[in-house]
Write a protein that holds these residues in place. Structure first.
Motif, PDB file in Angstrom:
ATOM      1  N   UNK A   1      22.641  24.872  -6.203  1.00 20.90           N
ATOM      2  CA  UNK A   1      21.889  25.943  -6.860  1.00 20.90           C
ATOM      3  C   UNK A   1      22.785  26.979  -7.519  1.00 20.90           C
ATOM      4  N   UNK A   2      24.039  27.082  -7.064  1.00 22.50           N
ATOM      5  CA  UNK A   2      24.944  28.122  -7.555  1.00 22.50           C
ATOM      6  C   UNK A   2      26.249  27.506  -8.039  1.00 22.50           C
ATOM      7  N   UNK A   3      26.845  28.100  -9.080  1.00 23.81           N
ATOM      8  CA  UNK A   3      28.149  27.620  -9.533  1.00 23.81           C
ATOM      9  C   UNK A   3      29.251  28.260  -8.686  1.00 23.81           C
ATOM     10  N   UNK A   4      30.489  27.882  -8.932  1.00 23.82           N
ATOM     11  CA  UNK A   4      31.618  28.341  -8.109  1.00 23.82           C
ATOM     12  C   UNK A   4      31.754  29.865  -8.100  1.00 23.82           C
ATOM     13  N   UNK A   5      31.607  30.493  -9.250  1.00 24.68           N
ATOM     14  CA  UNK A   5      31.702  31.956  -9.305  1.00 24.68           C
ATOM     15  C   UNK A   5      30.568  32.620  -8.522  1.00 24.68           C
ATOM     16  N   UNK A   6      29.363  32.071  -8.635  1.00 17.82           N
ATOM     17  CA  UNK A   6      28.224  32.628  -7.900  1.00 17.82           C
ATOM     18  C   UNK A   6      28.405  32.454  -6.391  1.00 17.82           C
TER      19      UNK A   6
END
Length: 178
Positions: free
Chosen positions: A139-144
């Motif tokens: 659901x989230x990318x690495x930065x998130x």
């Protein structure tokens, strides 16, 4: 009221917008956690243990010497100490934990993770981390993910320094919550 060393008590009225934003952020965090916990609970990774039993094994695996006093174990748990005591008894009966002395304290008792408990925790943990990656990392990318971890750590660590919430009936808080 807030104490100010220079002038004595100050009447501080919280900004209703900030109160509302805090409540909405909490609600979003809480609902995300509940949604994820329900998904994890349905996941077939627990190998006959409950999520709470696994959490005890996980917590002990991360503890120094793989052991904690019962009250230390309870501090990191949502269970009351009597409920945790019963859970530890069940884990002890299966050989995953044992109760034993606390080094340097003849009267103290700690819950120790056994080798069998550590092996079981690692086995379940490998499956669980794949689920975490699928449901959170999906659901989230690495930065998130980095931001989420930073914000959650900041929120958790700040609690020790924050005063208890305003009592019920605080007009500013009630107005913002309305």
């Amino acid at each position: 009221m807030v104490e100010d060393d220079r002038d004595g008590p100050l009447d501080v009225t919280p900004d209703p917008g900030a109160v509302r934003a805090s409540a909405e952020a909490w609600e979003a965090l809480f609902r995300a956690q509940v949604t994820l916990l329900r998904r994890f609970a349905r996941d077939d990774v627990w190998g006959g243990l409950s999520m709470r039993e696994y959490d005890v094994l996980f917590t002990l695996a991360r503890a120094p010497g793989r052991a904690l006093r019962l009250r230390e174990l309870a501090a990191g748990s949502l269970l009351t100490q009597p409920s945790l005591s019963r859970l530890v008894e069940r884990l002890e009966e299966t050989g995953l934990v044992r109760r034993g002395p606390v080094e340097g304290d003849r009267r103290g008792t700690a819950v120790h993770l056994t080798d069998a408990g550590a092996a079981r925790q690692r086995e379940i943990g490998r499956r669980h981390v794949r689920s975490i990656h699928a449901l959170v990392g999906g659901a989230l990318d690495a930065d998130e993910l980095t931001t989420l971890q930073h914000l959650c750590d900041k929120l958790r660590l700040a609690q020790a320094a924050l005063p208890d919430p305003a009592p019920a009936g605080d007009p500013a808080v009630d107005a913002a919550a309305g």
